[in-house]
Design an enzyme around this catalytic site. Structure first.
Site, PDB file in Angstrom:
ATOM      1  N   LYS A 120       0.748  -1.280  -0.180  1.00 53.10           N
ATOM      2  CA  LYS A 120      -0.006  -0.178   0.110  1.00 53.10           C
ATOM      3  C   LYS A 120       0.972   1.111  -0.045  1.00 53.10           C
ATOM      4  CE  LYS A 120      -4.361  -1.689   1.586  1.00 53.10           C
ATOM      5  NZ  LYS A 120      -5.330  -1.550   2.619  1.00 53.10           N
ATOM      6  N   LYS A 203      -6.066 -10.664  -6.418  1.00 53.66           N
ATOM      7  CA  LYS A 203      -7.415 -11.087  -5.599  1.00 53.66           C
ATOM      8  C   LYS A 203      -8.323 -10.073  -5.677  1.00 53.66           C
ATOM      9  CE  LYS A 203      -6.998  -8.391  -1.105  1.00 53.66           C
ATOM     10  NZ  LYS A 203      -7.744  -8.353   0.315  1.00 53.66           N
ATOM     11  N   LYS A 206     -11.995  -4.895  -2.570  1.00 52.47           N
ATOM     12  CA  LYS A 206     -12.815  -3.600  -2.416  1.00 52.47           C
ATOM     13  C   LYS A 206     -12.169  -2.319  -2.965  1.00 52.47           C
ATOM     14  CE  LYS A 206     -14.147  -4.583   2.180  1.00 52.47           C
ATOM     15  NZ  LYS A 206     -13.348  -4.488   3.023  1.00 52.47           N
TER      16      LYS A 206
HETATM   17  P1  ATP Z   1      -9.305  -3.978   0.671  1.00 53.57           P
HETATM   18  O1  ATP Z   1      -9.290  -4.119  -0.587  1.00 53.57           O
HETATM   19  O2  ATP Z   1      -9.812  -2.483   1.136  1.00 53.57           O
HETATM   20  O3  ATP Z   1      -7.868  -4.057   1.445  1.00 53.57           O
HETATM   21  P2  ATP Z   1     -10.474  -6.335   0.987  1.00 53.57           P
HETATM   22  O4  ATP Z   1     -11.469  -6.360   0.034  1.00 53.57           O
HETATM   23  O5  ATP Z   1      -9.199  -7.334   0.926  1.00 53.57           O
HETATM   24  O6  ATP Z   1     -10.086  -4.843   1.176  1.00 53.57           O
HETATM   25  P3  ATP Z   1     -10.958  -6.642   3.953  1.00 53.57           P
HETATM   26  O7  ATP Z   1     -11.850  -5.975   4.731  1.00 53.57           O
HETATM   27  O8  ATP Z   1      -9.316  -6.540   3.896  1.00 53.57           O
HETATM   28  O9  ATP Z   1     -11.353  -7.038   2.622  1.00 53.57           O
HETATM   29  O10 ATP Z   1     -10.856  -8.229   4.245  1.00 53.57           O
HETATM   30  C1  ATP Z   1     -12.150  -8.832   4.995  1.00 53.57           C
HETATM   31  C2  ATP Z   1     -11.857 -10.369   5.134  1.00 53.57           C
HETATM   32  O11 ATP Z   1     -12.021 -10.809   3.754  1.00 53.57           O
HETATM   33  C3  ATP Z   1     -10.371 -10.789   5.474  1.00 53.57           C
HETATM   34  O12 ATP Z   1     -10.341 -11.745   6.140  1.00 53.57           O
HETATM   35  C4  ATP Z   1      -9.789 -11.121   4.078  1.00 53.57           C
HETATM   36  O13 ATP Z   1      -8.820 -12.058   4.178  1.00 53.57           O
HETATM   37  C5  ATP Z   1     -11.110 -11.769   3.305  1.00 53.57           C
HETATM   38  N1  ATP Z   1     -10.912 -11.628   1.965  1.00 53.57           N
HETATM   39  C6  ATP Z   1     -10.564 -10.220   1.359  1.00 53.57           C
HETATM   40  N2  ATP Z   1     -10.525 -10.506  -0.239  1.00 53.57           N
HETATM   41  C7  ATP Z   1     -10.604 -11.861  -0.494  1.00 53.57           C
HETATM   42  C8  ATP Z   1     -10.386 -12.460  -1.430  1.00 53.57           C
HETATM   43  N3  ATP Z   1     -10.483 -12.051  -2.811  1.00 53.57           N
HETATM   44  N4  ATP Z   1     -10.688 -13.979  -1.413  1.00 53.57           N
HETATM   45  C9  ATP Z   1     -10.627 -14.546  -0.024  1.00 53.57           C
HETATM   46  N5  ATP Z   1     -10.533 -13.681   1.041  1.00 53.57           N
HETATM   47  C10 ATP Z   1     -10.719 -12.473   0.858  1.00 53.57           C
END
Ligand code: ATP
Ligand code: LTN
Length: 343
Positions: A120, A203, A206
């Site tokens: 980041k 991955k 969001k």
């Molecule tokens: P950001 O993109 O803002 O970092 P994010 O979409 O990765 O957000 P988080 O809030 O960081 O979401 O993650 C919440 C939960 O969802 C965590 O346990 C994370 O490991 C899981 N997670 C996030 N993205 C994935 C994915 N693509 N596949 C599986 N698990 C995920």
């Protein structure tokens, strides 16, 4: 005095940030689905880490609305407030308090090696990176250690943060005497990482660059079906599970398998002689069957703010009781003079 040590049922704990209007399928399959299963046999603590969200700049109104919406989405997906303690991180001051103690126990080099921070900060540049992002893993360690959970259900991307949490628990215990349970990750095998539909080696996230790569739980089924139809596959036509050579097709197979409970091998066998169109239509249908009741329940929770607030207040009270007792114990062990009001 309340004790901070585990109750009869072993504990689990996890959090999911309120950083988008809707959670996505990666959040659900990688984390939330396990949360829902675990609440049956564990004393479960689930929370919305709004304090983590502000490690990057947030619009206040948006953060506020997304925090409430995040709680409603968790409930709609199946978190049962009778079985789980659901709360908002900033309602429990102990998170910030323990976080500071753990930050002082963490090496600067150790924190600098966290890949999420490195990614980041290198994307944003040092000038645009807040110190909160650097302190993020120590706040996460505090979130966890306050409640003495055995397991922390998260996706693959959180593995390194969990390792640091374990290291800090052991360090504290060695230095000040047995205090924390050293927690383990609970990372699903198949769905630990759901990939972006447009870029199936990254991955699903969001904060990804392209919204067309995302499947949001609250999006109308038509929008998601269109995104699934446009998902990147390959120029071949054979439906097979092969992460390396067929990442897009494999991702759709995992998604469909996780949503329907049908094993990947059985799906692959059923598609013999069929093209990608079939796989995409069936995956979109499985998604629609899952999100339609979820969206209806979400609307019900959002329409009853009183009920939502009552659930969160109960959650915060229970969380505060345990978390404050942990901080009390930690403060005494590190030599702080604990005021009579905390005893
Ligand atoms: P950001 O993109 O803002 O970092 P994010 O979409 O990765 O957000 P988080 O809030 O960081 O979401 O993650 C919440 C939960 O969802 C965590 O346990 C994370 O490991 C899981 N997670 C996030 N993205 C994935 C994915 N693509 N596949 C599986 N698990 C995920
Ligand atoms: N960093 C996590 C969210 C999070 C979390 C936690 C997860 C904050 N505190 C404690 C488990 C336990 C993420 O998913 N980005």
């Amino acid at each position: 005095m309340t004790t901070s040590t585990p109750a009869v049922a072993p504990r689990v704990l996890s959090g999911i940030q309120p950083t988008a209007d809707s959670y996505h399928l990666g959040n659900y399959l990688g984390a939330l689905k396990q949360w829902i299963e675990l609440q049956e046999n564990y004393d479960a603590f689930y929370f919305i880490p709004d304090m983590h969200a502000i490690t990057v700049e947030q619009n206040p109104q948006e953060l506020h609305d997304r925090t409430i919406s995040g709680c409603a989405q968790l409930l709609a997906a199946g978190i049962d407030p009778e079985k789980s303690t659901l709360f908002i991180q900033s309602h429990v001051p102990a998170h910030a308090e323990l976080s500071w103690v753990l930050t002082c126990l963490t090496g600067f080099g150790e924190a600098s090696r966290m890949t999420q921070f490195k990614d980041k900060s290198s994307r944003q540049g040092a000038e645009h990176t807040g110190a909160g992002l650097f302190a993020y893993p120590m706040l996460m360690a505090a979130d966890i250690l306050l409640y003495h959970p055995q397991f922390v259900p998260v996706g693959e991307d959180q593995r390194q943060h969990l390792e640091l949490t374990r290291t800090l628990a052991e360090r504290f215990n060695n230095r000040y005497g047995e205090t924390f349970v050293v927690p383990e990750g609970f990372i699903p095998k198949g769905a630990a990482k759901i990939y972006d539909l447009q870029n199936p080696t990254a991955k699903m996230s969001k904060s990804g660059d392209n919204p067309r790569g995302l499947i949001n739980l609250l999006d109308p089924p038509k929008v998601s079906a269109k995104r699934i139809r446009a998902a990147v596959t390959d120029t071949d036509t054979v439906i097979a599970f092969d992460r390396e050579n067929k990442p897009g097709v494999s991702n759709l197979l995992v998604i469909q398998s996780e949503l329907t409970g049908i094993a990947i091998e059985d799906l692959v066998a059923s598609y013999e002689g069929k093209g990608y169109g079939h796989l995409k239509v069936d995956t979109a249908e499985a998604l629609e069957a899952f999100t339609t009741p979820l969206r209806a329940k979400y609307e019900e929770y959002m329409a009853d703010r009183g009920q939502l607030e009552a659930i969160l207040q109960r959650g915060a009270e229970r969380a505060n009781e345990i978390a404050a007792a942990t901080v009390h114990e930690v403060y005494e062990k590190i030599g702080f003079v604990v005021p009579s009001t905390m005893r």
